[in-house]
Design an enzyme around this catalytic site. Sequence first.
Site, PDB file in Angstrom:
ATOM      1  N   GLU A 501       0.843  -1.195   0.000  1.00 13.81           N
ATOM      2  CA  GLU A 501       0.000   0.000   0.000  1.00 13.81           C
ATOM      3  C   GLU A 501       0.884   1.253   0.000  1.00 13.81           C
ATOM      4  O   GLU A 501       1.866   1.307   0.731  1.00 13.81           O
ATOM      5  CB  GLU A 501      -0.913  -0.037   1.221  1.00 13.81           C
ATOM      6  CG  GLU A 501      -1.906  -1.187   1.119  1.00 13.81           C
ATOM      7  CD  GLU A 501      -2.335  -1.753   2.468  1.00 13.81           C
ATOM      8  OE1 GLU A 501      -2.306  -1.015   3.458  1.00 13.81           O
ATOM      9  OE2 GLU A 501      -2.694  -2.954   2.507  1.00 13.81           O
ATOM     10  N   SER A 531      -5.109  -4.880   0.479  1.00 16.13           N
ATOM     11  CA  SER A 531      -5.344  -6.330   0.464  1.00 16.13           C
ATOM     12  C   SER A 531      -4.125  -7.020   1.073  1.00 16.13           C
ATOM     13  O   SER A 531      -3.322  -7.623   0.364  1.00 16.13           O
ATOM     14  CB  SER A 531      -5.516  -6.808  -0.994  1.00 16.13           C
ATOM     15  OG  SER A 531      -6.582  -6.143  -1.624  1.00 16.13           O
ATOM     16  N   GLU A 532      -4.006  -6.925   2.388  1.00 14.79           N
ATOM     17  CA  GLU A 532      -2.784  -7.432   3.026  1.00 14.79           C
ATOM     18  C   GLU A 532      -2.568  -8.918   2.752  1.00 14.79           C
ATOM     19  O   GLU A 532      -1.428  -9.362   2.553  1.00 14.79           O
ATOM     20  CB  GLU A 532      -2.821  -7.181   4.543  1.00 14.79           C
ATOM     21  CG  GLU A 532      -2.548  -5.730   4.940  1.00 14.79           C
ATOM     22  CD  GLU A 532      -3.755  -4.810   4.807  1.00 14.79           C
ATOM     23  OE1 GLU A 532      -4.857  -5.321   4.483  1.00 14.79           O
ATOM     24  OE2 GLU A 532      -3.606  -3.593   5.028  1.00 14.79           O
ATOM     25  N   ASP A 557       0.604  -4.618  13.074  1.00 15.10           N
ATOM     26  CA  ASP A 557      -0.760  -4.978  13.498  1.00 15.10           C
ATOM     27  C   ASP A 557      -1.560  -5.551  12.314  1.00 15.10           C
ATOM     28  O   ASP A 557      -2.481  -6.327  12.496  1.00 15.10           O
ATOM     29  CB  ASP A 557      -1.518  -3.748  14.005  1.00 15.10           C
ATOM     30  CG  ASP A 557      -0.709  -2.950  15.007  1.00 15.10           C
ATOM     31  OD1 ASP A 557      -1.148  -2.863  16.159  1.00 15.10           O
ATOM     32  OD2 ASP A 557       0.354  -2.418  14.629  1.00 15.10           O
ATOM     33  N   HIS A 599      -2.575   0.042  16.222  1.00 11.16           N
ATOM     34  CA  HIS A 599      -1.453   0.491  15.395  1.00 11.16           C
ATOM     35  C   HIS A 599      -0.145   0.565  16.180  1.00 11.16           C
ATOM     36  O   HIS A 599       0.765   1.263  15.768  1.00 11.16           O
ATOM     37  CB  HIS A 599      -1.733   1.895  14.820  1.00 11.16           C
ATOM     38  CG  HIS A 599      -2.628   1.913  13.622  1.00 11.16           C
ATOM     39  ND1 HIS A 599      -3.876   1.376  13.623  1.00 11.16           N
ATOM     40  CD2 HIS A 599      -2.438   2.396  12.367  1.00 11.16           C
ATOM     41  CE1 HIS A 599      -4.443   1.549  12.431  1.00 11.16           C
ATOM     42  NE2 HIS A 599      -3.584   2.161  11.649  1.00 11.16           N
TER      43      HIS A 599
END
Length: 823
Positions: A501, A531-532, A557, A599
Amino acid sequence: MPKCQMILPQEHRKSGFVEFKPIPVNQYRRTVREELARYSPEDLRNILRDMRIIRTFETMLSEVKLRGNYKGIPYDHRGPAHLSIGQEAAAVGQAFHLGVEDHIYGSHRSHGEILAKGFSAIRKLGDEELLRIMKSYFDGACLRVVEQGFSGPVKALAVDFLIYGALAEIFGREAGFNKGMGGSMHAFFPPFGIYPNNAIVGGSADIAVGAALYKHIHRRPGIVIANIGDASLGCGPVWEAICLATMDQYRELWDREHRGGLPLIFNFVNNFYGMGGQPVGETMGQRVLARLGAGVNPDQMHAERVDGYNPLAVADAVLRKKEVLLRREGPVLLDVVTYRYSGHSPSDASSYRERSEIEAWQKVDSLEAFGRDLIEAGVCTPEDLEREKEEVEALILKAYRKASDLRISPRVDLKKSGCLLDRVMFSNQRIENLEPGRAPEVLIPKEENPRLKQLAQRSRSAFDEKGNRLPKARCIGIRDALFEAILDRFYADPTLVAYGEENRDWGGAFAVYRGLTEALPYHRLFNTPISEGAIVGSAVGYALEGGRALVELMYCDFMGRAGDEIFNQMSKWQSMSAGILRMPLVLRVSVGSKYGAQHSQDWSSIVAHIPGLKVMFPATPYDAKGMMNLALQGSDPVVFFESQRLYDIGELFEPGGVPEGYYEVQEGEPAIRRKGKDLTIISIGATLYRALEAAEELSVRYGLKAEVIDTRFLNPLNYEKIYESVHKTGKVLLTSDACERGSFLHTMASRITETVFDSLDAPPVIVGSRNWITPAHEMEHFFFPQKEWILDAIHQRIVPLQGHTPTTDQSLETLHERDREGV
Ligand SMILES: Cc1ncc(C[n+]2csc(CCOP(=O)(O)OP(=O)(O)O)c2C)c(N)n1
Ligand SMILES: [Mg+2]
């Protein structure tokens, strides 16, 4: 260099309708007689024979699982056998037009696809090549078993090899295709274009995207097929894979040579069931699976429903779709209708479906129907088919006899140290360039890079010539050190790609990549959808095909979103292949702060727990560059942690600062940051600096000389320096930003205790983060370990510090109470 794709209100506020084109549903109409114009009678007989071999193979496994024997020969197969009886036409029809260079990735139910693709490859390969493959694969281990008692042509030998190699793998034997390390659900054989099958539903979708990316970017011949089930469409990573595979940028932004869609088919093997859940009518809403292609891109993914009960309908579809892919208009979505008579697994009582439904499909059984069609078309006689049945049974029996016999087909010996799994968890190679001889594609010479020029003005160390500390902006920080390593590797390895990203234009979320956009064409550095799972999964496929991938997930995270891809895919394929495949993949993640509970976590302990991953966590610019170089030179999957708190920090330890050229940090070696004799403090990541502050205070106020060790590597990790230090000091405290419970520090503490117990004056003490959520920035000091916690823990649990008044409670009693409360 921004994209210059204007998003204009007058364009996007226009009224109108989104229109869809009709999606073909079972439009294939040809008869076998008509197909004689493009298939020889032998082709058609081969199709039927392949289907029969698969049916007989799966029936044999069903017998073995249900009755413990086949044809009177007993065998107790404890492992899984997800059978595809009923689905043969879908597998064989698909394989017919595939070349060896076309790669399939499959699922837990892929025995049929392995055999079908293998038979197709055997027909396409010459005898010499087949012999070369069989002789060289694991030094001929599989071939040696198959050759015993064999006489006949090479292609027949190769058929025996394929059936035996797959079966021996299913039975977990050393001569199996993956030495028994893959088993039924993961078996594969790359020389025939059969790539990993995946026991994680939908797991092959994003991996196949990465494989297609590799072919597309490096203009390799062939296409990629993801064979995944109808129920996998409910899986997030499958959707992510579809999104990643259909990005506009391939056609809008990539340079002319690399422009166009991916050579990829999402092939949904639609047998209308998950295990017992029924996508149509129960667990999904699209009714006709092919409908889903419609919304994804303007081509509607060329989606089609195909009758998978007719092998020629499937072969026709694959042939047509291959043309689409070769025109670079992919990807394609196929909804191949089929049905399994067998249960999900042999123990499945089929309580979720009516017997009459199974019978309705058996009435139109593809094997029977295709056999009748061939007889009607004069391609073969009923007697031919009878004879063939017997031949096929003999073929399967021959493989079964050998694969089930432990004397002929022993298992790998895992008893000894240095055994196969010890050797193949990592490939441990050092490879500068995965494709020597090819120049890396770049936009400017490296020396002209604007950021590199800026960095040339900065100090390589955190100090000036007089030893005074420089402001952060004047020295090379971790962010810059990482950039230097990564830029350099882009000019060394033409296969290296980086994506994730905001990786392009933005410069990576934390500006590590600032300066890369100017240097690299789109196909080497690009942005992805959020879209990890697919970011990591596709990197796995890219690496499996022979490339080197560097992907990024911003905050660690977000590894939760890519859990399967990190825990089951990235980590396991080297060992599940018994060492045939390599995984040169570096996953960058950062440990945040200031952004609260979702985070700011340090999840290095979680990945250190997963076998098959290398885990690195540098805390200095020298290490960041040297360890990134190491990671990008290796052949193994690395999870590379960075701390956002440290991106700007200059080099405080190496006298010469951060070298400009290439160097590596020695793998697995912790670094002693401060020498001492009274106490050892071991840190992971950013806690190094708090440990150093504590050490300073111990020295100044309490006269204690603490040795501070920066772990750097969680796995692999050479404990020698740590043992030596604790042996000397007799006291040890370990600290990291990971939550204390289950932290990797406990693993280290237990190793230390076992190894240098006699030297210890007190048990090792662990100072981790609280077992809480991370609170808001202003309250973070109650959560992350602080200098005071370290001092108080030493005072309360290791050695009383004269005149010290604790400001926090690090006592064992309090820990016990927190344990009872689970916090
Ligand atoms: C991520 C994941 N969830 C659940 C399972 C358990 N499981 C194995 S097969 C299966 C059904 C899969 O259905 P489908 O994708 O249609 O493939 P089929 O079994 O029909 O070939 C399930 C739920 C799994 N292996 N992986
Ligand atoms: Mg299914």
